[in-house]
Design a protein around this motif. Structure first.
Motif, PDB file in Angstrom:
ATOM      1  N   ASP A  61     -40.185 -12.022 -22.370  1.00 52.14           N
ATOM      2  CA  ASP A  61     -39.899 -11.573 -21.344  1.00 52.14           C
ATOM      3  C   ASP A  61     -38.655 -11.548 -20.518  1.00 52.14           C
ATOM      4  OD1 ASP A  61     -42.748 -12.085 -20.828  1.00 52.14           O
ATOM      5  OD2 ASP A  61     -42.613 -13.578 -21.796  1.00 52.14           O
ATOM      6  N   ARG A 121     -36.340 -11.288 -17.614  1.00 56.35           N
ATOM      7  CA  ARG A 121     -36.562 -11.024 -16.101  1.00 56.35           C
ATOM      8  C   ARG A 121     -35.687 -11.410 -15.342  1.00 56.35           C
ATOM      9  NH1 ARG A 121     -42.630 -13.004 -17.044  1.00 56.35           N
ATOM     10  NH2 ARG A 121     -42.014 -14.457 -18.788  1.00 56.35           N
ATOM     11  N   HIS A 166     -43.168 -12.220 -28.213  1.00 53.18           N
ATOM     12  CA  HIS A 166     -42.447 -10.994 -26.993  1.00 53.18           C
ATOM     13  C   HIS A 166     -41.667 -11.655 -26.958  1.00 53.18           C
ATOM     14  CE1 HIS A 166     -45.813 -12.450 -24.697  1.00 53.18           C
ATOM     15  NE2 HIS A 166     -44.885 -12.182 -23.830  1.00 53.18           N
ATOM     16  N   HIS A 225     -41.708 -16.088 -26.399  1.00 47.65           N
ATOM     17  CA  HIS A 225     -43.006 -16.061 -26.094  1.00 47.65           C
ATOM     18  C   HIS A 225     -43.595 -15.534 -27.480  1.00 47.65           C
ATOM     19  CE1 HIS A 225     -46.319 -15.417 -22.995  1.00 47.65           C
ATOM     20  NE2 HIS A 225     -46.691 -16.225 -23.942  1.00 47.65           N
TER      21      HIS A 225
HETATM   22 MN    MN Z   1     -44.951 -13.676 -21.759  1.00 43.85          MN
END
Ligand code: MN
Length: 192
Positions: free
Chosen positions: A50, A52, A48, A42
């Motif tokens: 992410d 999940r 960064h 992202h």
């Molecule tokens: Mn993000």
């Protein structure tokens, strides 16, 4: 497949976003085996990744500024962020400038994750205790990872020494989406 709507765990997620302006998903559907993981690259105000993990109908999420790595010598800062809806695991595109998280997103890796049951009886308890050991079965990431709570929203992400460990290993050397084969620059240039 169960449609999940109005999940109270997503209150923070919904509160940060204007869905008339962003194409990010509002809700999501459970995966058949309930153990999906996704890593998105992202490019927001700061680049960064992410991470999940599907858990109880949402994606429990950490933002990893320098990205995950297979290198067991490296510890990466991971910021615990709001739960995301399950459909986010398919989100690749552009969040408009000025909106929360404005920038481009690719599905950098995806697959299954499995709790290391010799370390904890269930994932929710492990996260509450701030010590989650888990195995990833992705296209880029594999093997045993640990998320260890430090303070506030700050955790550390590391890879254990196992047969999947590679040193050194830089996520930036693997820039393409596992969903579309495109990199962030290509998605930004043609979001559709
Ligand atoms: Mn993000």
């Amino acid at each position: 497949m169960t449609k999940k709507t109005g999940n109270s765990q997503l209150t923070d997620y919904h509160g940060k976003r204007d869905f008339t302006r962003t194409a990010e998903p509002i809700s999501g559907t459970s995966s058949p085996d309930g153990c999906l993981f996704v890593v998105q690259r992202h490019r927001a105000r700061r680049l960064h990744y992410d991470l999940r993990l599907e858990l109880e109908g949402v994606l429990v999420s950490w933002a990893v500024p320098k990205g995950p790595t297979l290198d067991p010598e490296v510890r990466r800062l991971a910021i615990h962020v709001e739960d995301h809806p399950l459909d986010y695991a398919w989100f690749e595109g552009v969040i408009p400038a000025g909106e929360y998280g404005g920038g481009d997103v690719i599905v950098w890796d995806r697959g299954d994750w499995v709790l290391a049951r010799e370390r904890a009886s269930d994932a929710k308890t492990a996260i509450q205790r701030g010590n989650l050991h888990f195995d990833l079965y992705g296209e880029k990431l594999a093997g045993r990872f640990v998320l260890a709570h430090r303070s506030g929203d700050q955790w550390l992400l590391l890879h254990k020494h196992d047969q999947w460990a590679v040193s050194p290993w830089d996520p930036e050397a693997h820039p393409f989406s596992v969903l579309s084969g495109r990199n962030n620059e290509q998605v930004a240039a043609a979001p559709e």
